[in-house]
Write a protein that holds these residues in place. Structure first.
Motif, PDB file in Angstrom:
ATOM      1  N   ASP A 162       0.718  -1.615  -0.233  1.00  0.00           N
ATOM      2  CA  ASP A 162       0.380   0.324  -0.061  1.00  0.00           C
ATOM      3  C   ASP A 162       0.405   0.819   0.142  1.00  0.00           C
ATOM      4  OD1 ASP A 162      -2.244  -1.555   0.356  1.00  0.00           O
ATOM      5  OD2 ASP A 162      -1.949  -1.365   2.507  1.00  0.00           O
ATOM      6  N   SER A 163       1.922   1.583   0.266  1.00  0.00           N
ATOM      7  CA  SER A 163       2.836   2.247  -0.002  1.00  0.00           C
ATOM      8  C   SER A 163       2.766   3.063  -1.239  1.00  0.00           C
ATOM      9  CB  SER A 163       4.455   1.780   0.286  1.00  0.00           C
ATOM     10  OG  SER A 163       5.115   1.379  -0.785  1.00  0.00           O
ATOM     11  N   HIS A 164       2.630   2.725  -2.139  1.00  0.00           N
ATOM     12  CA  HIS A 164       2.198   3.104  -3.812  1.00  0.00           C
ATOM     13  C   HIS A 164       0.605   2.882  -4.203  1.00  0.00           C
ATOM     14  CE1 HIS A 164       6.566   3.442  -2.961  1.00  0.00           C
ATOM     15  NE2 HIS A 164       7.034   5.305  -3.598  1.00  0.00           N
ATOM     16  N   PRO A 165       0.363   4.118  -4.694  1.00  0.00           N
ATOM     17  CA  PRO A 165      -0.624   3.298  -5.604  1.00  0.00           C
ATOM     18  C   PRO A 165      -0.514   2.439  -6.469  1.00  0.00           C
ATOM     19  CG  PRO A 165      -0.749   5.952  -5.706  1.00  0.00           C
ATOM     20  CD  PRO A 165       0.575   5.235  -5.047  1.00  0.00           C
ATOM     21  N   VAL A 166       1.092   2.478  -7.461  1.00  0.00           N
ATOM     22  CA  VAL A 166       1.174   1.643  -8.158  1.00  0.00           C
ATOM     23  C   VAL A 166       3.195   0.685  -7.889  1.00  0.00           C
ATOM     24  CG1 VAL A 166       2.142   0.962 -10.661  1.00  0.00           C
ATOM     25  CG2 VAL A 166       0.360   2.215 -10.245  1.00  0.00           C
ATOM     26  N   MET A 167       2.858  -0.377  -7.202  1.00  0.00           N
ATOM     27  CA  MET A 167       3.368  -0.671  -6.344  1.00  0.00           C
ATOM     28  C   MET A 167       3.908  -1.646  -7.595  1.00  0.00           C
ATOM     29  SD  MET A 167       6.059  -0.351  -4.153  1.00  0.00           S
ATOM     30  CE  MET A 167       7.325  -1.107  -3.081  1.00  0.00           C
ATOM     31  N   LEU A 168       5.327  -2.308  -7.409  1.00  0.00           N
ATOM     32  CA  LEU A 168       6.213  -3.366  -7.938  1.00  0.00           C
ATOM     33  C   LEU A 168       7.712  -4.011  -7.184  1.00  0.00           C
ATOM     34  CD1 LEU A 168       6.778  -5.159 -10.886  1.00  0.00           C
ATOM     35  CD2 LEU A 168       8.596  -3.371 -11.395  1.00  0.00           C
ATOM     36  N   GLU A 199       3.960   3.141 -20.118  1.00  0.00           N
ATOM     37  CA  GLU A 199       2.122   3.586 -19.473  1.00  0.00           C
ATOM     38  C   GLU A 199       2.605   5.268 -18.739  1.00  0.00           C
ATOM     39  OE1 GLU A 199      -0.529   2.322 -19.637  1.00  0.00           O
ATOM     40  OE2 GLU A 199       0.185   0.888 -20.552  1.00  0.00           O
ATOM     41  N   LYS A 200       3.903   5.849 -18.263  1.00  0.00           N
ATOM     42  CA  LYS A 200       3.433   7.434 -17.468  1.00  0.00           C
ATOM     43  C   LYS A 200       2.944   7.317 -16.763  1.00  0.00           C
ATOM     44  CE  LYS A 200       5.034   8.524 -21.569  1.00  0.00           C
ATOM     45  NZ  LYS A 200       7.123   9.218 -22.475  1.00  0.00           N
ATOM     46  N   VAL A 201       3.787   6.252 -15.887  1.00  0.00           N
ATOM     47  CA  VAL A 201       2.909   6.442 -14.456  1.00  0.00           C
ATOM     48  C   VAL A 201       3.910   6.687 -13.771  1.00  0.00           C
ATOM     49  CG1 VAL A 201       0.762   5.315 -14.902  1.00  0.00           C
ATOM     50  CG2 VAL A 201       2.550   3.840 -14.193  1.00  0.00           C
ATOM     51  N   LYS A 202       3.603   7.093 -12.053  1.00  0.00           N
ATOM     52  CA  LYS A 202       4.723   6.857 -11.654  1.00  0.00           C
ATOM     53  C   LYS A 202       4.820   5.834 -10.346  1.00  0.00           C
ATOM     54  CE  LYS A 202       5.019  12.046  -9.814  1.00  0.00           C
ATOM     55  NZ  LYS A 202       4.983  13.077  -9.249  1.00  0.00           N
ATOM     56  N   TYR A 247       0.926  -4.854  -7.900  1.00  0.00           N
ATOM     57  CA  TYR A 247       0.281  -3.893  -7.341  1.00  0.00           C
ATOM     58  C   TYR A 247      -0.956  -3.388  -8.197  1.00  0.00           C
ATOM     59  CZ  TYR A 247       1.262  -7.850  -4.562  1.00  0.00           C
ATOM     60  OH  TYR A 247       1.818  -9.024  -3.984  1.00  0.00           O
ATOM     61  N   CYS A 248      -1.914  -3.105  -7.704  1.00  0.00           N
ATOM     62  CA  CYS A 248      -2.433  -1.424  -8.406  1.00  0.00           C
ATOM     63  C   CYS A 248      -3.179  -1.045  -6.857  1.00  0.00           C
ATOM     64  CB  CYS A 248      -2.915  -1.396  -9.210  1.00  0.00           C
ATOM     65  SG  CYS A 248      -3.809   0.196 -10.119  1.00  0.00           S
ATOM     66  N   LYS A 249      -3.229   0.140  -6.517  1.00  0.00           N
ATOM     67  CA  LYS A 249      -3.773   0.662  -5.030  1.00  0.00           C
ATOM     68  C   LYS A 249      -4.465  -1.130  -4.261  1.00  0.00           C
ATOM     69  CE  LYS A 249      -4.738   4.745  -6.129  1.00  0.00           C
ATOM     70  NZ  LYS A 249      -5.909   5.167  -5.650  1.00  0.00           N
ATOM     71  N   GLY A 250      -3.444  -1.837  -4.190  1.00  0.00           N
ATOM     72  CA  GLY A 250      -3.535  -2.889  -2.886  1.00  0.00           C
ATOM     73  C   GLY A 250      -3.723  -3.924  -4.032  1.00  0.00           C
ATOM     74  N   GLU A 251      -4.042  -4.128  -5.340  1.00  0.00           N
ATOM     75  CA  GLU A 251      -5.151  -4.880  -5.462  1.00  0.00           C
ATOM     76  C   GLU A 251      -3.385  -5.743  -6.745  1.00  0.00           C
ATOM     77  OE1 GLU A 251      -7.943  -4.408  -8.037  1.00  0.00           O
ATOM     78  OE2 GLU A 251      -9.500  -3.797  -5.685  1.00  0.00           O
ATOM     79  N   ILE A 260      -6.615   3.965 -15.107  1.00  0.00           N
ATOM     80  CA  ILE A 260      -6.869   5.587 -15.909  1.00  0.00           C
ATOM     81  C   ILE A 260      -8.486   4.891 -14.046  1.00  0.00           C
ATOM     82  CG2 ILE A 260      -9.010   6.110 -16.163  1.00  0.00           C
ATOM     83  CD1 ILE A 260      -7.487   5.740 -18.694  1.00  0.00           C
ATOM     84  N   ASP A 261      -8.837   3.294 -13.778  1.00  0.00           N
ATOM     85  CA  ASP A 261      -9.855   2.984 -13.495  1.00  0.00           C
ATOM     86  C   ASP A 261      -9.809   3.566 -11.589  1.00  0.00           C
ATOM     87  OD1 ASP A 261     -12.018   2.446 -15.054  1.00  0.00           O
ATOM     88  OD2 ASP A 261     -11.544   0.586 -15.217  1.00  0.00           O
ATOM     89  N   HIS A 262      -8.753   3.019 -11.127  1.00  0.00           N
ATOM     90  CA  HIS A 262      -7.983   3.422 -10.327  1.00  0.00           C
ATOM     91  C   HIS A 262      -8.048   4.774  -9.541  1.00  0.00           C
ATOM     92  CE1 HIS A 262      -8.693  -1.076 -10.570  1.00  0.00           C
ATOM     93  NE2 HIS A 262      -8.156  -1.201  -9.151  1.00  0.00           N
ATOM     94  N   GLY A 263      -7.767   5.880 -10.421  1.00  0.00           N
ATOM     95  CA  GLY A 263      -7.569   6.786 -10.496  1.00  0.00           C
ATOM     96  C   GLY A 263      -6.110   7.407 -10.383  1.00  0.00           C
ATOM     97  N   VAL A 264      -5.681   6.533 -10.741  1.00  0.00           N
ATOM     98  CA  VAL A 264      -3.357   6.629 -10.418  1.00  0.00           C
ATOM     99  C   VAL A 264      -3.376   7.976 -11.420  1.00  0.00           C
ATOM    100  CG1 VAL A 264      -1.307   5.329 -11.418  1.00  0.00           C
ATOM    101  CG2 VAL A 264      -3.154   4.122 -10.440  1.00  0.00           C
TER     102      VAL A 264
END
Length: 363
Positions: free
Chosen positions: A44-50, A74-77, A106-110, A132-136
C-alpha cells in the motif's frame, strides 16, 4: 453473441480472488501478524507498486526489466521493492499473494500479476484502463510506445544482428568460451545449471567477437557475462540463474515458455539397453551384419535359439561413442542381458562353446 472476458476482466477477477485471500485466508499462509502487516504496508506504500529483482535503474532479471519498460511506457509513477535485498519479504510475499514468482505488480493494493500478464495488458491498452479506473495519476501526455526499450547508440545493423543472435535458439547463452570449454567460472556455472535442467541451448562465445561483446551490454543494459536469454527475454547472469534454479523458478519459466527437457545421452543409452531383455549393439543388422565380429555374434545367438533385439551403431554416432564410455567397453558388438553388459564377440563365442550362452541369457 457475447464477447469473451478481456485480459482486464480476467485480471480484475484474479485480483479480487487474491485480494480476498490476503484478508480472509491469512491464517492459512502461515505468516505471523508482524510480517503480514509489513507486507500490506509495502503493497500500500504506492498506488502502483512493483516487487522486482533489482532496481528500476539496474534490474536483475529480464522479466523485471520488461515490466519497468512497460510502466515507463504507461507514464505512471510507481514504487518498487528489491526482493533480492530481503528474503523474508521475498518468501513471505509468495504466500501472502499466492503468486510464486517475481516480478509482482500491484495497483491500489490489488495484485495485477507478473510479467506476462502486465505485458499483455500493456500491449492491449488495458493496463492504462486499470490505472485510470483506479485514479492513478498519469505523468505527462501520451500513452507511450510500450514493448521493450530500443537500445541506444547502436547501428541498425548491429541491433538487428544482436536481436537475431538472441532469438537464434529458445534458450541462448552468451558466454566466455564454449559449453565444452568455458573460459570463466561464471560461464561454467550457467552451463552446468542448464545441463542439470536437461535443457537444449545455444551459445555464443563473446570472446570471439568484440562488437557483439560490447554491443550486447548496451542492448540488454547488462554489463557483464554470461547473459542467459529464454525466448528472447533476458533472464540474467550466473548468480540469478543459480538462485532461480535453487528456488525452482527457472524450471517454472522453462515450462511456461514451452521449453521441453531434452533426453540426456545417458538416459537414452539406459533406455536402449533396457528396451529388450537381450540387446545386441552391433554394426549393421542381424540380416545384414557390417563386420565379421557382429556376424559371429548374431550367428551364435541364432544357433542357440536366443531371441534378441539389436541396434545398428553405424546409424547413430552419438550412441556409438557414448556407449563406449557408458559401458567402459571400447569395441562392438556389445551384448546386454536385462540391462547388464555380458561382453563382446569373444565372450559371446566362449559362452556358446562352453554351453553357457543360453543359460546365461535366461537366468
Amino acid at each position: 453473441m457475447a464477447a469473451g472476458p478481456t485480459v482486464l476482466e480476467t485480471v480484475q477477477d484474479l485480483a479480487k480472488v487474491n485480494g480476498s485471500s490476503q484478508t480472509e485466508n491469512q491464517v492459512q499462509t502461515g505468516l505471523d501478524d508482524k510480517l503480514q502487516k509489513r507486507l500490506q504496508q509495502l503493497i500500500d506504500s504506492h498506488p502502483v507498486m512493483l516487487f522486482m529483482k533489482g532496481t528500476p535503474e539496474e534490474p536483475k532479471c529480464g522479466f523485471s526489466r520488461k515490466v519497468i519498460v512497460a510502466l515507463k511506457g504507461e507514464k505512471v509513477k510507481f514504487g518498487t521493492f528489491d526482493i533480492l535485498s530481503d528474503n523474508e519479504v521475498r518468501e513471505g510475499l509468495k504466500k501472502f499473494s499466492n503468486w510464486p514468482t517475481f516480478p509482482q505488480l500491484y495497483c491500489k493494493g490489488e495484485l495485477l500479476g507478473g510479467c506476462d500478464i502486465v505485458i499483455s495488458m500493456h500491449e492491449s491498452g488495458e493496463l492504462k484502463e486499470v490505472f485510470i479506473d483506479h485514479g492513478v495519476d498519469i505523468v505527462g501526455s501520451g500513452a507511450g510506445t510500450g514493448g521493450t526499450a530500443e537500445p541506444t547508440g547502436l547501428s541498425a545493423n548491429l541491433n538487428s544482428r544482436l536481436q537475431s543472435l538472441i532469438n537464434s535458439n529458445p534458450v541462448m547463452l552468451f558466454m566466455k568460451g564454449k559449453p565444452d570449454e568455458p573460459e570463466c567460472g561464471f560461464s561454467h556455472k550457467v552451463v552446468e545449471i542448464l545441463k542439470q535442467e536437461k535443457v537444449d541451448f545455444g551459445s555464443f562465445d563473446i570472446l570471439t567477437d568484440d562488437e557483439v561483446r560490447q554491443g550486447l551490454k548496451v542492448f540488454s543494459n547488462w554489463s557483464s557475462y554470461p547473459q542467459l536469454y529464454i525466448k528472447g527475454e533476458l533472464i540474467g547472469g550466473s548468480d540469478i540463474a543459480l538462485e532461480m534454479q535453487k528456488s525452482g523458478e527457472l524450471q517454472k519459466i522453462l515450462t511456461e515458455k514451452g521449453i521441453e527437457k531434452k533426453e540426456m545421452l545417458e538416459d537414452r543409452l539406459r533406455s536402449l539397453i533396457s528396451s529388450s531383455p537381450v540387446m545386441l549393439f552391433m554394426k549393421g543388422t542381424p540380416d545384414a551384419p557390417r563386420c565379421g565380429f557382429s556376424s559371429k555374434a548374431v550367428n551364435a545367438l541364432n544357433e542357440e535359439g536366443v531371441s534378441f533385439s539389436s541396434f545398428d551403431i553405424l546409424t547413430d554416432d552419438e550412441v556409438r561413442q557414448g556407449l563406449k564410455v557408458f559401458s567402459n567397453w571400447p569395441t562392438f558388438p556389445q551384448l546386454y542381458y536385462k540391462g547388464e553388459l555380458i561382453g563382446g564377440c569373444d565372450i559371446i563365442l566362449e559362452l556358446r562353446n562352453n554351453g553357457e550362452l543360453k543359460a546365461t541369457l535366461s537366468e
